[in-house]
Design an enzyme around this catalytic site. Structure first.
Site, short mmCIF file in Angstrom:
data_model
loop_
_atom_site.label_atom_id
_atom_site.label_comp_id
_atom_site.label_asym_id
_atom_site.label_seq_id
_atom_site.Cartn_x
_atom_site.Cartn_y
_atom_site.Cartn_z
N ASP A 93 32.22 44.58 36.65
CA ASP A 93 32.19 46.01 36.95
C ASP A 93 32.13 46.87 35.69
OD1 ASP A 93 32.54 46.91 39.84
OD2 ASP A 93 33.80 45.13 39.66
N SER A 126 37.08 42.61 46.71
CA SER A 126 35.74 43.00 47.16
C SER A 126 34.92 41.85 47.73
CB SER A 126 34.95 43.66 46.00
OG SER A 126 35.61 44.80 45.55
N ASN A 128 29.07 48.40 34.59
CA ASN A 128 27.72 48.53 34.01
C ASN A 128 27.20 49.96 34.14
OD1 ASN A 128 27.76 45.82 33.58
ND2 ASN A 128 26.37 45.28 35.24
N TRP A 133 29.16 52.49 32.08
CA TRP A 133 28.86 52.27 30.66
C TRP A 133 27.56 52.98 30.29
CZ3 TRP A 133 24.84 50.13 27.90
CH2 TRP A 133 25.10 49.69 26.61
N ARG A 136 40.47 45.09 42.94
CA ARG A 136 40.19 44.62 44.31
C ARG A 136 39.51 43.27 44.23
NH1 ARG A 136 38.39 49.88 44.33
NH2 ARG A 136 36.35 49.25 43.55
N GLU A 181 45.06 33.40 40.01
CA GLU A 181 45.72 34.41 39.18
C GLU A 181 44.71 35.52 38.94
OE1 GLU A 181 48.88 34.39 38.30
OE2 GLU A 181 49.19 32.43 39.26
N HIS A 191 23.15 47.54 33.48
CA HIS A 191 22.98 46.17 34.01
C HIS A 191 22.30 45.29 32.96
CE1 HIS A 191 24.51 47.48 37.78
NE2 HIS A 191 23.48 48.24 38.09
N LEU A 216 29.08 23.04 31.67
CA LEU A 216 29.58 24.18 32.46
C LEU A 216 28.79 24.28 33.76
CD1 LEU A 216 31.38 26.82 32.49
CD2 LEU A 216 29.34 28.02 31.65
#
Ligand code: FPP
Length: 220
Positions: free
Chosen positions: A2, A163, A4, A7, A161, A174, A19, A113
């Site tokens: 959150d 969301s 973008n 900013w 949140r 966590e 974005h 990853l």
């Protein structure tokens, strides 16, 4: 991811530039994740509720996602990153679906990853789909259908949140909330969030070890 839009607006730029800058932040975080001990990373790139945004922003986001998949595949392969997209595909356009499949196939061998991009994703819809698909209703069957339990959720941009993000998987996650706007989120911020995670006592419903000790002594 959150922040973008805010900013970009703070810099007098169109939201889509935020974005775009968010892609650079994602690259930093993906590169830093394995060294932080992270083996699976899920980025919430487009929620099923994001279709409610203005058509122009949706179209720009979709183009950016396609661009990301096409241009990051080489880097992902070089860095041992396995890319997977979670969420609905039936509402995405054909070119984006093709880019997803190509990226998933090309990076299938990555072992350093597991990077999951959530696109047209809703946790509630994923739970409903799992419920329709599993042969038996058990926690194990749902975990197999939905994916592994989440240890840590980092939410940027000052929001607090979930969301509709990985709701089942986050049962004991966590939560770390950061005021940093996503385009400014750095490898150091990721490491800080992981340190915060390690400082937490995860009890999973049990009692703390310190509280257990006197009771045990009394029983002896
Ligand atoms: C939230 O910012 C971010 C999104 C809707 C997701 C899009 C994210 C990117 C394109 C960056 C990285 C992408 C990839 C593929 C790794 P917001 O628009 O809600 O910003 P705001 O909270 O300031 O309004």
């Amino acid at each position: 991811m959150d922040g973008n839009g805010r900013w970009a607006v703070a810099r007098g730029l169109p939201r889509i530039e935020g974005h775009r800058a968010g892609i650079d932040a994602a690259r930093r975080v993906v590169e830093a994740a394995p060294d932080c001990g992270i083996s699976t990373l899920t980025l919430f790139a487009f929620s099923s509720d994001n279709w409610r945004r203005p058509a122009e922003e949706v179209a720009s986001l979709m183009r950016l996602l396609e661009w990301y998949l096409e241009h990051e595949t080489g880097r992902a392969m070089a860095n041992g990153v396995r890319l997977e997209v979670i969420g609905r595909r039936d509402r995405l356009d054909a070119a984006l679906c093709r880019a997803i499949l190509d990226a998933e196939r090309a990076t299938a061998g990555g072992e350093r990853l597991h990077l999951r991009l959530a696109i047209d994703y809703s946790a509630r819809d994923a739970i409903l789909a799992a419920a329709r698909g599993v042969a038996e209703w058990s926690r194990e069957a749902f975990e197999r259908a939905l994916g592994p339990a989440v240890d840590l959720v980092i939410r940027t941009g000052g929001e607090r949140r979930l969301s509709d993000f990985l709701l089942w998987e986050c049962a004991y996650a966590e939560l770390v909330f950061s005021r940093t706007m996503w385009p400014d989120f750095s490898a150091a911020d990721l490491a800080g969030a992981v340190r915060e995670f390690h400082s937490r006592e995860r009890r999973f419903g049990e009692i703390p070890h310190v509280a257990a000790a006197p009771h045990q002594a009394w029983l002896d």
